[in-house]
Scaffold this active site. Structure first.
Site, PDB file in Angstrom:
ATOM      1  N   ASP A 131       0.849  -1.197   0.000  1.00  0.00           N
ATOM      2  CA  ASP A 131       0.000   0.000   0.000  1.00  0.00           C
ATOM      3  C   ASP A 131       0.886   1.250   0.000  1.00  0.00           C
ATOM      4  O   ASP A 131       1.580   1.526   0.981  1.00  0.00           O
ATOM      5  CB  ASP A 131      -0.911  -0.021   1.241  1.00  0.00           C
ATOM      6  CG  ASP A 131      -1.926   1.122   1.217  1.00  0.00           C
ATOM      7  OD1 ASP A 131      -1.735   2.087   0.440  1.00  0.00           O
ATOM      8  OD2 ASP A 131      -2.903   1.038   1.987  1.00  0.00           O
TER       9      ASP A 131
ATOM     10  N   TYR B 255      -8.014  16.470  -7.809  1.00  0.00           N
ATOM     11  CA  TYR B 255      -7.273  15.665  -8.791  1.00  0.00           C
ATOM     12  C   TYR B 255      -6.320  16.548  -9.600  1.00  0.00           C
ATOM     13  O   TYR B 255      -5.128  16.225  -9.738  1.00  0.00           O
ATOM     14  CB  TYR B 255      -8.279  14.970  -9.701  1.00  0.00           C
ATOM     15  CG  TYR B 255      -7.658  14.066 -10.732  1.00  0.00           C
ATOM     16  CD1 TYR B 255      -6.986  12.912 -10.355  1.00  0.00           C
ATOM     17  CD2 TYR B 255      -7.750  14.363 -12.090  1.00  0.00           C
ATOM     18  CE1 TYR B 255      -6.414  12.075 -11.299  1.00  0.00           C
ATOM     19  CE2 TYR B 255      -7.187  13.529 -13.038  1.00  0.00           C
ATOM     20  CZ  TYR B 255      -6.518  12.390 -12.640  1.00  0.00           C
ATOM     21  OH  TYR B 255      -5.948  11.571 -13.571  1.00  0.00           O
TER      22      TYR B 255
ATOM     23  N   LYS C 175      -2.225  16.494  -9.846  1.00  0.00           N
ATOM     24  CA  LYS C 175      -1.523  16.240 -11.110  1.00  0.00           C
ATOM     25  C   LYS C 175      -0.656  17.437 -11.520  1.00  0.00           C
ATOM     26  O   LYS C 175       0.375  17.261 -12.179  1.00  0.00           O
ATOM     27  CB  LYS C 175      -2.530  15.885 -12.206  1.00  0.00           C
ATOM     28  CG  LYS C 175      -3.242  14.559 -11.949  1.00  0.00           C
ATOM     29  CD  LYS C 175      -2.257  13.390 -11.837  1.00  0.00           C
ATOM     30  CE  LYS C 175      -2.945  12.044 -11.743  1.00  0.00           C
ATOM     31  NZ  LYS C 175      -2.010  10.920 -11.685  1.00  0.00           N
TER      32      LYS C 175
ATOM     33  N   ASP D 208     -13.598   4.901 -14.996  1.00  0.00           N
ATOM     34  CA  ASP D 208     -15.035   4.632 -15.097  1.00  0.00           C
ATOM     35  C   ASP D 208     -15.730   4.968 -13.775  1.00  0.00           C
ATOM     36  O   ASP D 208     -16.833   5.521 -13.762  1.00  0.00           O
ATOM     37  CB  ASP D 208     -15.285   3.161 -15.477  1.00  0.00           C
ATOM     38  CG  ASP D 208     -14.755   2.850 -16.872  1.00  0.00           C
ATOM     39  OD1 ASP D 208     -14.426   3.799 -17.611  1.00  0.00           O
ATOM     40  OD2 ASP D 208     -14.662   1.658 -17.221  1.00  0.00           O
TER      41      ASP D 208
HETATM   42  N1  LIG Z   1      -7.659   6.354 -17.149  1.00  0.00           N
HETATM   43  C1  LIG Z   1      -7.620   7.641 -17.426  1.00  0.00           C
HETATM   44  O1  LIG Z   1      -8.462   8.192 -18.153  1.00  0.00           O
HETATM   45  C2  LIG Z   1      -6.497   8.489 -16.879  1.00  0.00           C
HETATM   46  C3  LIG Z   1      -6.306   9.762 -17.429  1.00  0.00           C
HETATM   47  C4  LIG Z   1      -5.289  10.556 -16.917  1.00  0.00           C
HETATM   48  C5  LIG Z   1      -4.478  10.085 -15.899  1.00  0.00           C
HETATM   49  N2  LIG Z   1      -4.702   8.838 -15.379  1.00  0.00           N
HETATM   50  C6  LIG Z   1      -3.833   8.407 -14.287  1.00  0.00           C
HETATM   51  O2  LIG Z   1      -3.310   7.133 -14.542  1.00  0.00           O
HETATM   52  C7  LIG Z   1      -3.031   6.465 -13.303  1.00  0.00           C
HETATM   53  C8  LIG Z   1      -3.635   5.056 -13.385  1.00  0.00           C
HETATM   54  O3  LIG Z   1      -5.022   5.172 -13.529  1.00  0.00           O
HETATM   55  P1  LIG Z   1      -5.932   4.015 -14.155  1.00  0.00           P
HETATM   56  O4  LIG Z   1      -6.865   4.686 -15.085  1.00  0.00           O
HETATM   57  O5  LIG Z   1      -5.094   2.904 -14.614  1.00  0.00           O
HETATM   58  O6  LIG Z   1      -6.764   3.620 -12.843  1.00  0.00           O
HETATM   59  P2  LIG Z   1      -7.056   2.226 -12.131  1.00  0.00           P
HETATM   60  O7  LIG Z   1      -7.517   1.234 -13.141  1.00  0.00           O
HETATM   61  O8  LIG Z   1      -7.954   2.552 -11.000  1.00  0.00           O
HETATM   62  O9  LIG Z   1      -5.630   1.787 -11.578  1.00  0.00           O
HETATM   63  C9  LIG Z   1      -5.082   2.411 -10.463  1.00  0.00           C
HETATM   64  C10 LIG Z   1      -3.944   1.560  -9.948  1.00  0.00           C
HETATM   65  O10 LIG Z   1      -3.372   2.222  -8.814  1.00  0.00           O
HETATM   66  C11 LIG Z   1      -3.220   1.259  -7.785  1.00  0.00           C
HETATM   67  N3  LIG Z   1      -3.287   1.913  -6.482  1.00  0.00           N
HETATM   68  C12 LIG Z   1      -4.220   2.798  -6.064  1.00  0.00           C
HETATM   69  N4  LIG Z   1      -3.993   3.142  -4.794  1.00  0.00           N
HETATM   70  C13 LIG Z   1      -2.888   2.451  -4.409  1.00  0.00           C
HETATM   71  C14 LIG Z   1      -2.174   2.363  -3.192  1.00  0.00           C
HETATM   72  N5  LIG Z   1      -2.543   3.046  -2.102  1.00  0.00           N
HETATM   73  N6  LIG Z   1      -1.089   1.562  -3.139  1.00  0.00           N
HETATM   74  C15 LIG Z   1      -0.707   0.852  -4.220  1.00  0.00           C
HETATM   75  N7  LIG Z   1      -1.351   0.903  -5.396  1.00  0.00           N
HETATM   76  C16 LIG Z   1      -2.433   1.677  -5.473  1.00  0.00           C
HETATM   77  C17 LIG Z   1      -4.378   0.283  -7.996  1.00  0.00           C
HETATM   78  O11 LIG Z   1      -4.071  -0.970  -7.469  1.00  0.00           O
HETATM   79  P3  LIG Z   1      -4.695  -1.648  -6.149  1.00  0.00           P
HETATM   80  O12 LIG Z   1      -6.121  -1.220  -6.044  1.00  0.00           O
HETATM   81  O13 LIG Z   1      -4.500  -3.108  -6.412  1.00  0.00           O
HETATM   82  O14 LIG Z   1      -3.844  -1.144  -5.056  1.00  0.00           O
HETATM   83  C18 LIG Z   1      -4.380   0.180  -9.521  1.00  0.00           C
HETATM   84  O15 LIG Z   1      -3.431  -0.759  -9.944  1.00  0.00           O
HETATM   85  C19 LIG Z   1      -3.626   7.367 -12.222  1.00  0.00           C
HETATM   86  O16 LIG Z   1      -2.603   8.156 -11.668  1.00  0.00           O
HETATM   87  C20 LIG Z   1      -4.590   8.263 -12.982  1.00  0.00           C
HETATM   88  O17 LIG Z   1      -4.757   9.504 -12.361  1.00  0.00           O
HETATM   89  C21 LIG Z   1      -5.687   8.028 -15.840  1.00  0.00           C
END
Ligand SMILES: NC(=O)c1ccc[n+]([C@@H]2O[C@H](COP(=O)([O-])OP(=O)(O)OC[C@H]3O[C@@H](n4cnc5c(N)ncnc54)[C@H](OP(=O)(O)O)[C@@H]3O)[C@@H](O)[C@H]2O)c1
Length: 254
Positions: A65, A158, A162, A197
């Site tokens: 974590d 957020y 960022k 989502d």
């Molecule tokens: N998808 C988009 O549209 C988008 C756009 C711009 C930026 N981003 C950025 O991309 C990154 C990944 O997002 P995503 O879309 O892939 O979201 P996601 O599917 O929710 O993945 C988030 C990941 O972060 C991990 N995580 C969250 N809290 C954690 C913690 N306390 N310790 C360890 N791991 C943790 C989660 O794993 P566990 O739950 O297993 O810990 C999961 O693997 C984020 O920083 C997000 O802001 C995403």
């Protein structure tokens, strides 16, 4: 053999957030380029699903974590010792949230900042410690967002986190250059993942269509962001540091 400037054979790369979404896609892309990948997130089951999807051998994983920011230097030392000194770190673990300013509490800002920024800062600090990265140096990619460049209602906590990522990337790029550590960011627009989502669950199908129309190339796919991160982790970007690469289908070009 065909020349590939993004070849990662022999490189060890840590990917945080590897249990889901963009981090999982990055881990898979890096393994296809030949890297040995170390996966980190909290959910052991979903980490193992990612592990099973990787190409090649010698990968590793850890359920951890990242809220426990004070423990990150020790975890990094353990990974470097047990797995390998690292050639790359991709910090994809992150939290998203849509909440209007008036409904926001200090705790909302603090929780986003902790994983999105402070965990990244601790990963970067580790790069200057002995034995964590290879003698040849390393590349680090932090994940920002187009929300650090343009505004959208409800994105205060957020966007603030960022924007902080951008400041951290530029400053640490300067401070870590002498350790031959490059630091860059990718700034994605919308890609459908579990996190995105959930953050957009309040939008109607019509609103999602409107949102997609703001992306001239449509919504992205996880591999679009993964490939951009792989470029920034590879020698193909050898002379790039302190930069932020928008990966947004044209969202911020307008
Ligand atoms: N998808 C988009 O549209 C988008 C756009 C711009 C930026 N981003 C950025 O991309 C990154 C990944 O997002 P995503 O879309 O892939 O979201 P996601 O599917 O929710 O993945 C988030 C990941 O972060 C991990 N995580 C969250 N809290 C954690 C913690 N306390 N310790 C360890 N791991 C943790 C989660 O794993 P566990 O739950 O297993 O810990 C999961 O693997 C984020 O920083 C997000 O802001 C995403």
């Amino acid at each position: 053999m065909t020349f590939n400037p993004m070849d990662m054979t022999g490189r060890a790369v840590l990917v945080t957030g590897a249990s889901s979404g963009l981090g999982r896609a990055a881990a898979i892309a890096l393994s296809r380029l030949g890297a040995r990948v170390f996966l980190l997130a909290r959910d052991e089951v979903r980490l193992c699903e990612t592990l099973a999807a990787l190409e090649g051998d010698g990968h590793g994983h850890l359920s951890f974590d990242l809220n426990s920011v004070d423990d990150i230097p020790k975890v990094m030392a353990d990974i470097a010792g047990r797995f390998s000194p690292l050639s790359g770190i991709a910090h994809f673990a992150g939290l998203m949230q849509t909440k209007p300013l008036q409904a926001s509490k200090p705790a909302d800002y603090e929780s986003l900042y902790r994983v999105n920024v402070i965990a990244g800062m601790q990963l970067l600090r580790s790069c200057a410690a002995r034995g964590i990265v290879t003698d040849a140096g390393a590349a680090v990619v932090l994940v920002g967002s187009v929300m650090s460049l343009v505004a959208s209602p409800g994105q205060g906590a957020y966007a603030a986190s960022k924007a902080a990522v951008l400041g951290l990337v530029r400053t640490s790029a300067l401070e870590l250059a002498r350790f031959r550590v490059r630091v860059n960011a990718v700034l994605p627009a919308h890609v459908s993942t579990q996190g995105a989502d959930t953050s957009n669950h309040h939008l109607t199908p019509e609103q999602m269509e409107q949102f997609e129309r703001k992306h001239p190339l449509g919504f992205g796919r996880p591999e679009d962001v993964a490939n951009a991160a792989a470029f920034l982790l590879s020698d193909a970007s050898r002379w790039i540091t302190g930069s932020a690469l928008t990966v947004d289908g044209g969202y911020t070009a307008q």
